[in-house]
Write a protein that holds these residues in place. Structure first.
Motif, mmCIF file in Angstrom:
data_model
loop_
_atom_site.group_PDB
_atom_site.id
_atom_site.type_symbol
_atom_site.label_atom_id
_atom_site.label_comp_id
_atom_site.label_asym_id
_atom_site.label_seq_id
_atom_site.Cartn_x
_atom_site.Cartn_y
_atom_site.Cartn_z
ATOM 1 N N GLY A 55 -21.368 41.159 9.567
ATOM 2 C CA GLY A 55 -21.202 40.280 10.718
ATOM 3 C C GLY A 55 -21.896 38.902 10.416
ATOM 4 O O GLY A 55 -21.415 37.691 11.080
ATOM 5 N N VAL A 56 -22.597 38.912 9.338
ATOM 6 C CA VAL A 56 -23.321 37.664 9.120
ATOM 7 C C VAL A 56 -22.424 36.720 7.938
ATOM 8 O O VAL A 56 -22.088 37.498 6.862
ATOM 9 C CB VAL A 56 -24.835 37.793 8.443
ATOM 10 N N HIS A 57 -21.966 35.807 8.327
ATOM 11 C CA HIS A 57 -20.830 34.978 7.381
ATOM 12 C C HIS A 57 -21.809 34.246 6.244
ATOM 13 O O HIS A 57 -21.372 34.568 4.982
ATOM 14 C CB HIS A 57 -19.861 34.194 8.112
ATOM 15 N N ALA A 58 -22.509 33.623 6.834
ATOM 16 C CA ALA A 58 -23.370 32.752 5.662
ATOM 17 C C ALA A 58 -24.801 32.321 6.437
ATOM 18 O O ALA A 58 -24.957 32.385 7.533
ATOM 19 C CB ALA A 58 -22.628 31.555 5.337
ATOM 20 N N ASP A 97 -37.885 31.769 10.444
ATOM 21 C CA ASP A 97 -36.819 31.066 11.305
ATOM 22 C C ASP A 97 -35.390 31.355 10.206
ATOM 23 O O ASP A 97 -35.694 31.000 9.177
ATOM 24 C CB ASP A 97 -37.009 29.671 11.426
ATOM 25 N N LEU A 98 -34.398 31.492 10.963
ATOM 26 C CA LEU A 98 -33.169 31.837 9.989
ATOM 27 C C LEU A 98 -32.067 30.824 11.011
ATOM 28 O O LEU A 98 -31.867 30.947 12.130
ATOM 29 C CB LEU A 98 -32.758 33.191 10.387
ATOM 30 N N ASP A 99 -31.456 30.237 10.309
ATOM 31 C CA ASP A 99 -30.196 29.559 10.759
ATOM 32 C C ASP A 99 -28.875 30.298 9.995
ATOM 33 O O ASP A 99 -28.849 30.430 8.863
ATOM 34 C CB ASP A 99 -30.001 28.128 10.256
ATOM 35 N N MET A 100 -28.001 30.834 10.974
ATOM 36 C CA MET A 100 -26.883 31.583 10.333
ATOM 37 C C MET A 100 -25.595 31.185 10.960
ATOM 38 O O MET A 100 -25.540 30.557 11.999
ATOM 39 C CB MET A 100 -27.380 32.896 10.323
ATOM 40 N N ILE A 101 -24.443 31.473 10.126
ATOM 41 C CA ILE A 101 -23.070 31.431 10.742
ATOM 42 C C ILE A 101 -22.593 32.824 10.816
ATOM 43 O O ILE A 101 -22.699 33.515 9.799
ATOM 44 C CB ILE A 101 -22.229 30.534 9.761
ATOM 45 N N VAL A 102 -22.141 33.176 12.014
ATOM 46 C CA VAL A 102 -21.580 34.613 12.189
ATOM 47 C C VAL A 102 -20.099 34.689 12.079
ATOM 48 O O VAL A 102 -19.320 33.526 12.103
ATOM 49 C CB VAL A 102 -22.278 35.069 13.570
ATOM 50 N N GLU A 103 -19.721 36.068 11.899
ATOM 51 C CA GLU A 103 -18.309 36.219 11.733
ATOM 52 C C GLU A 103 -17.582 36.110 13.217
ATOM 53 O O GLU A 103 -18.232 36.827 14.004
ATOM 54 C CB GLU A 103 -17.754 37.650 11.281
ATOM 55 N N TYR A 104 -16.403 35.425 13.302
ATOM 56 C CA TYR A 104 -15.676 35.924 14.836
ATOM 57 C C TYR A 104 -15.615 37.167 14.941
ATOM 58 O O TYR A 104 -15.054 38.055 14.178
ATOM 59 C CB TYR A 104 -14.398 34.922 14.845
ATOM 60 N N GLY A 105 -15.947 37.654 16.239
ATOM 61 C CA GLY A 105 -15.768 38.973 16.716
ATOM 62 C C GLY A 105 -16.952 39.786 16.432
ATOM 63 O O GLY A 105 -16.897 40.965 17.223
ATOM 64 N N ALA A 106 -18.243 39.244 15.986
ATOM 65 C CA ALA A 106 -19.130 39.806 16.148
ATOM 66 C C ALA A 106 -19.956 39.635 17.379
ATOM 67 O O ALA A 106 -19.826 38.521 18.079
ATOM 68 C CB ALA A 106 -19.995 39.524 15.082
ATOM 69 N N SER A 107 -20.718 40.751 17.950
ATOM 70 C CA SER A 107 -21.439 40.616 19.217
ATOM 71 C C SER A 107 -22.623 39.909 18.844
ATOM 72 O O SER A 107 -23.373 40.490 18.040
ATOM 73 C CB SER A 107 -21.675 41.828 19.732
ATOM 74 N N ILE A 108 -22.950 38.699 19.104
ATOM 75 C CA ILE A 108 -23.854 37.823 18.593
ATOM 76 C C ILE A 108 -25.269 38.307 18.897
ATOM 77 O O ILE A 108 -26.434 38.517 18.167
ATOM 78 C CB ILE A 108 -23.661 36.570 18.848
ATOM 79 N N ALA A 109 -25.408 38.998 20.223
ATOM 80 C CA ALA A 109 -26.667 39.371 20.599
ATOM 81 C C ALA A 109 -27.120 40.551 19.773
ATOM 82 O O ALA A 109 -28.105 40.793 19.341
ATOM 83 C CB ALA A 109 -26.748 39.734 22.205
ATOM 84 N N ASP A 110 -25.959 41.556 19.586
ATOM 85 C CA ASP A 110 -26.328 42.734 18.714
ATOM 86 C C ASP A 110 -26.541 42.420 17.516
ATOM 87 O O ASP A 110 -27.505 43.085 16.833
ATOM 88 C CB ASP A 110 -25.202 43.729 18.982
ATOM 89 N N LEU A 111 -25.788 41.523 16.794
ATOM 90 C CA LEU A 111 -26.021 41.105 15.582
ATOM 91 C C LEU A 111 -27.382 40.442 15.308
ATOM 92 O O LEU A 111 -27.943 40.894 14.401
ATOM 93 C CB LEU A 111 -24.832 40.169 15.006
ATOM 94 N N ALA A 112 -27.818 39.740 16.352
ATOM 95 C CA ALA A 112 -29.140 39.142 15.929
ATOM 96 C C ALA A 112 -30.152 39.868 16.043
ATOM 97 O O ALA A 112 -31.170 40.036 15.256
ATOM 98 C CB ALA A 112 -29.268 37.878 17.088
#
Lengths: 159, 98
Positions: A55-58, A97-112
């Protein structure tokens, strides 16, 4: 380099509350020498651990990726494997500290939450440092057709 | 420790450290400053005086405290009972030398 061979002197100088159960995970307490871990070590571990979560793209936001491209050309300034990861490392603790780009469709809160858990586990297990915080900033969402690289390249219809 | 023996000692410490499978190489840190300067050559990543410092690059898949303890044990076997500082400078995986 400060040489404190006589640990007793050191103990006297430390307030009582701090001597006790803090785990001496880096084995420096009995005069056998210290283990120091460079911050790019923690950076790499945290970056790998974050990236391996599905779910983490980059890693890296717009800005840090733009600068990253330049930074890679400066010797000793870090590489792509540390893009989007900044750390502060002390003797016993680390903050990340992390900066990231997530995949579309991932629940960002859960992913984080998953990224945070994975990063903390990896860094604590591999370095013995206590991770006191992992701040995650989601800089962008990667849409499936953003750069066409996700689907298999369209095959020619004729053979 | 006399100057004559220092070269031999740091060589042996270097060999002992490199013998550990978790160690990729010795590394002197930024600008290779952790080093022993000897006549005609220098040994990067090892210093030996009243305490010993080894500075290494490790494989990416190893827990660092365990590796550091193992290294300390290896060094102690050749160098005797001195405080041994282990500095982990970087990590590398076999596949992608970053």
């Amino acid at each position: 380099m400060v040489t404190t061979n006589s640990q007793n002197d050191l103990r006297d100088a430390v307030p009582a509350a701090r001597q006790s159960p803090a785990p001496a995970r880096l084995a420096d307490e009995n005069g056998q020498g210290k283990t120091t871990i460079a911050s790019n070590v923690v950076q790499k571990i945290a970056g790998m651990a974050a990236r391996e979560v599905s779910g983490v793209h980059a890693m890296g936001g717009g800005m840090s990726r733009a600068f990253g491209a330049i930074k890679e050309r400066i010797p000793g300034a870090g590489t792509s494997s540390t893009a989007g990861v900044s750390v502060e490392v002390g003797e016993k603790q680390a903050a990340i500290d992390l900066d990231m780009i997530v995949e579309y469709g991932a629940s960002i809160a859960d992913l984080a939450r998953a990224v945070r858990r994975n990063v903390i586990t990896a860094v604590e297990r591999m370095t013995g440092l206590e991770v006191i915080e992992v701040n995650i900033s989601v800089e962008d969402v990667h849409l499936p057709d953003d750069n066409g690289g996700d689907e298999a390249p369209e095959k020619s219809r004729v053979e | 420790m006399t100057a004559i023996h220092t070269g031999e000692l740091v060589d042996r410490i270097g060999e002992a450290v490199l013998a550990d499978p978790a160690v990729v190489r010795l590394d002197g840190g930024p600008f290779q400053t952790i080093a022993t300067y000897l006549p005609g050559r220098r040994v990067v990543g090892v210093t030996a005086a009243d305490r010993i410092t080894v500075s290494v690059v490790l494989r990416l898949d190893q827990p660092i405290p365990a590796v550091a303890a193992a290294l300390r044990e290896r060094v102690r076997r050749v160098a005797g009972d001195l405080p041994i500082d282990v500095h982990v400078n970087d990590l590398e995986s076999k596949e992608e030398p970053v």
